[in-house]
Design an enzyme around this catalytic site. Structure first.
Site, PDB file in Angstrom:
ATOM      1  N   ASP A 331       0.874  -1.163   0.000  1.00  0.00           N
ATOM      2  CA  ASP A 331       0.000   0.000   0.000  1.00  0.00           C
ATOM      3  C   ASP A 331       0.919   1.223   0.000  1.00  0.00           C
ATOM      4  O   ASP A 331       2.085   1.115   0.404  1.00  0.00           O
ATOM      5  CB  ASP A 331      -0.869  -0.030   1.260  1.00  0.00           C
ATOM      6  CG  ASP A 331      -1.617   1.282   1.462  1.00  0.00           C
ATOM      7  OD1 ASP A 331      -2.302   1.715   0.519  1.00  0.00           O
ATOM      8  OD2 ASP A 331      -1.493   1.863   2.559  1.00  0.00           O
ATOM      9  N   ASP A 529      -1.510  -0.859   6.229  1.00  0.00           N
ATOM     10  CA  ASP A 529      -1.705  -0.335   7.586  1.00  0.00           C
ATOM     11  C   ASP A 529      -3.133   0.084   7.891  1.00  0.00           C
ATOM     12  O   ASP A 529      -3.477   0.286   9.049  1.00  0.00           O
ATOM     13  CB  ASP A 529      -0.789   0.874   7.821  1.00  0.00           C
ATOM     14  CG  ASP A 529      -1.253   2.096   7.040  1.00  0.00           C
ATOM     15  OD1 ASP A 529      -1.575   1.945   5.846  1.00  0.00           O
ATOM     16  OD2 ASP A 529      -1.307   3.195   7.627  1.00  0.00           O
ATOM     17  N   ASP A 533      -6.922  -1.874   3.801  1.00  0.00           N
ATOM     18  CA  ASP A 533      -5.929  -2.875   3.388  1.00  0.00           C
ATOM     19  C   ASP A 533      -6.256  -4.267   3.922  1.00  0.00           C
ATOM     20  O   ASP A 533      -5.671  -5.257   3.482  1.00  0.00           O
ATOM     21  CB  ASP A 533      -4.526  -2.480   3.892  1.00  0.00           C
ATOM     22  CG  ASP A 533      -4.035  -1.178   3.281  1.00  0.00           C
ATOM     23  OD1 ASP A 533      -4.255  -0.985   2.077  1.00  0.00           O
ATOM     24  OD2 ASP A 533      -3.447  -0.370   4.012  1.00  0.00           O
TER      25      ASP A 533
END
Length: 634
Positions: A331, A529, A533
């Site tokens: 990410d 995080d 996600d």
């Protein structure tokens, strides 16, 4: 020799380790006494001492074997050793049987020590968690209170040499903090006002005041303890296979030994004593003790290794899977980047007062809690610019802010809000350059036109570039999945050195892209995080969460980086690969030793004492080989 705390010695596991070792040594002393008495000719007294050695040395393992046999309704390795020792005594080989028990007891004590070595990491961690804290009173005095009585918002005083009692942030003072309890790094870091503090870390130099930001049961430190405890209780696929295989193997060995007690007498014309003796030797050398000990000590040592260095594996299965990764998806915001935009460029039109313009801009942005607005205000403060009185503003969602300053209308926002044609011409089309660098651009417009532009960028984590290089050196591809536009995604990917990227990627699209990567590479990790996600973390072969991420991400992930240090990913992969190598070494070695000893027994070139030494010696060696994973992996 490792030092132990008083609490550690008083735990059941600590007592078990000590008692097993004492019993093993005592049985060894008794065997020596029995042998010396036997040399002097008193056979009855010698046998008596051998029997006592049997009982003392073999009690722990015999008890364990019988209890497991009753509970699981199948024989195990411990019972094989008991049968072998009893069989040796029946045919008069008291010394050999006693030596078997002695070495088996030593091996068992060493295995218990290995398991406790891993659990000691938890004991050491728990001792770092303070039980009391200095609560700051309204009159400035302090009082010692239990941490469990504190609530979020409590103001505390931490003196030099004391451990930080709870998670929080500094509200007064500057100090150096030893963060080794959290991330394994021994070099202290400097912390000042507004900096984050973690429970269990050590305040080294200055007295500070801090404000508690998390409940004591939800601290980062407590999460580490809980996760490592869970990891130690979860067996890996390899260990599960060995445990299932053990029961079947024991039955095969017992059946073969039973045949061995009779068949060689008729086929090879061995006398009954030799036949029975060779059957007992086979019972010893064919026992899979070393094979059973090939995996668990190595896995626990690897879990402890990671915990020391801020990497939490949620179990052996996740530790094994890391070593097979061929690609890792990242990410962007909060993972590859800090998630906190900062101002990189500020330009005003020709003739405008830069300081006055920035002052007006910051006074407008101060009325908003948007991350970009916060970054602009922080930039102005950093430049020493004084923010004016709060003007009246109107928030136009998706566009920007409309304000009235000195009876003039001021627009602050994106090009669609202030005028795309004007923004394209401002400063000779600088907007194209800024966008090309992956920056977010905010414009300020007054009655005369565009007065200023300010560019912001979510900067890469300092260690991100090195982390990608380290993964590349391990042959692992790096892919970024981000919701940002093509230009921003390309700029970040180029700066970080990523192999590939996917832009404008919504949470549900991340899962689809990850499934495509799994088809392409076979084993793919995901690092994230945020809440968005979590689906991708669950889909990946190995989900890796940043320690400061959301609770959903932490719960979903298989591996957690406690200090958000991306370079730890490559270290975790190295630990996994080394663990797999050591397990393969152990399995191959233990099987090879068993095969050689069995063949040697049929050829009558190995006697019971040598068989015992070969069998138990191989068990000790594979345990020691597994313990190498406690050392730092390079």
């Amino acid at each position: 020799m490792t030092t132990e705390t008083r609490e550690e010695r008083n735990t059941p596991a600590g007592w078990t380790a000590h008692l097993e070792l004492v019993a093993a040594i005592l049985s060894g002393v008794l065997i020596l006494i029995a042998w010396l008495i036997g040399k002097s000719g008193d056979e009855t007294l010698s046998i008596t001492f051998y029997i006592i050695a049997f009982l003392i040395g073999g009690f722990a393992k015999a008890k364990e074997g019988i209890e497991e046999t009753i509970a699981e309704k199948q024989l195990n390795v411990e019972m094989l050793m008991v049968f072998a020792a009893i069989g040796s005594a029946i045919i008069g080989y008291w010394a050999e049987g006693a030596i078997l028990i002695f070495i088996f007891a030593i091996s068992g004590a060493l295995e218990t020590y290995t398991l406790n070595k891993s659990h000691k990491e938890i004991s050491a961690l728990m001792e770092m968690q303070p039980e009391e804290a200095w609560l700051l009173q309204e009159d400035g005095s302090t009082v010692s209170v239990s941490i469990s009585s504190l609530s979020v918002g409590a103001k505390l005083v931490v003196k030099p040499g004391e451990r930080i009692p709870v998670d929080g942030e500094i509200i007064q003072g500057t100090t150096s903090i030893d963060m080794s309890a959290i991330n394994g790094e021994s070099v202290p870091v400097t912390r000042g006002v507004s900096d984050e503090l973690f429970a269990g870390t050590m305040n080294i130099s200055g007295a500070i005041q801090m404000e508690m930001t998390k409940p004591s049961t939800d601290t980062l430190f407590q999460k580490i303890i809980t996760l490592v405890q869970n990891a130690q209780n979860e067996t890996s696929p390899s260990q599960q296979f060995i445990e299932k295989f053990e029961g079947t193997y024991v039955k095969i060995v017992l059946f073969t030994v039973f045949i061995m007690m009779f068949l060689p007498h008729f086929i090879f014309d061995w006398d009954w004593t030799t036949t029975f003796y060779r059957a007992i030797v086979l019972l010893v050398v064919a026992s899979p003790c070393a094979l059973v000990a090939s995996i668990m000590p190595a896995t626990l040592a690897a879990v402890s290794n990671g915990a020391k260095r801020g990497i939490l594996f949620k179990g052996g299965v996740h530790l094994e899977e890391l070593g097979s990764l061929k690609a890792i998806a990242f990410d962007k915001t909060g993972t590859l980047t800090t998630g906190k935009p900062v101002v990189t460029d500020f330009h005003v039109r020709k003739g405008a007062d830069s300081e006055k313009t920035l002052s007006i801009l910051s006074s407008i942005e101060a009325q908003s809690n948007h991350p970009l607005a916060t970054a602009i205000v922080a930039y102005a403060e950093g430049q020493g610019v004084i923010t004016r009185e709060s003007p009246q503003i109107e928030d136009v969602p998706g566009y920007g802010l409309r304000a009235t300053v000195e009876n003039k209308e001021i627009l602050v926002g994106n090009p669609r809000f202030v005028g795309e044609t004007e923004t394209a011409d401002f400063h000779d089309g600088i907007i194209d350059k800024l966008y090309g660098e992956g920056k977010t651009v905010v414009f300020m417009k007054d009655d005369l036109g565009i007065v200023a532009t300010i560019a912001l960028k979510d900067t890469l984590r300092p260690e991100a570039i090195q982390a990608i290089k380290d993964l590349s050196a391990l042959g692992i591809q790096s892919i970024m999945l981000t919701g940002d536009n093509e230009q921003t995604a390309n700029a970040i990917a180029t700066e970080a050195g990523l192999d590939r990227y996917v832009s404008e990627c919504l949470p549900e699209m991340k899962v689809n892209h990850l499934k495509e990567l799994l088809k392409e590479y076979g084993a793919v990790g995901m690092v994230g995080d945020g809440i968005n996600d979590a689906p991708a973390l669950a889909t990946a072969t190995s989900g890796i969460a940043m320690g400061e991420g959301t609770d959903v991400a932490l719960e979903t992930a298989d591996v957690i980086l406690m200090q958000n240090d991306l370079t730890r990913i490559s270290y975790a992969v190295k630990v996994s690969k080394k663990m797999q190598r050591i397990i393969k070494q152990n399995v191959f070695f233990s099987v090879a030793v068993i095969a050689v000893l069995i063949i040697s027994n049929f050829m009558q070139v190995v006697d019971l004492p040598l068989g015992v030494i070969g069998h138990e010696g191989s068990t000790i060696l594979v345990i020691l080989n597994g313990l190498r994973l406690l050392n730092k992996v390079s």
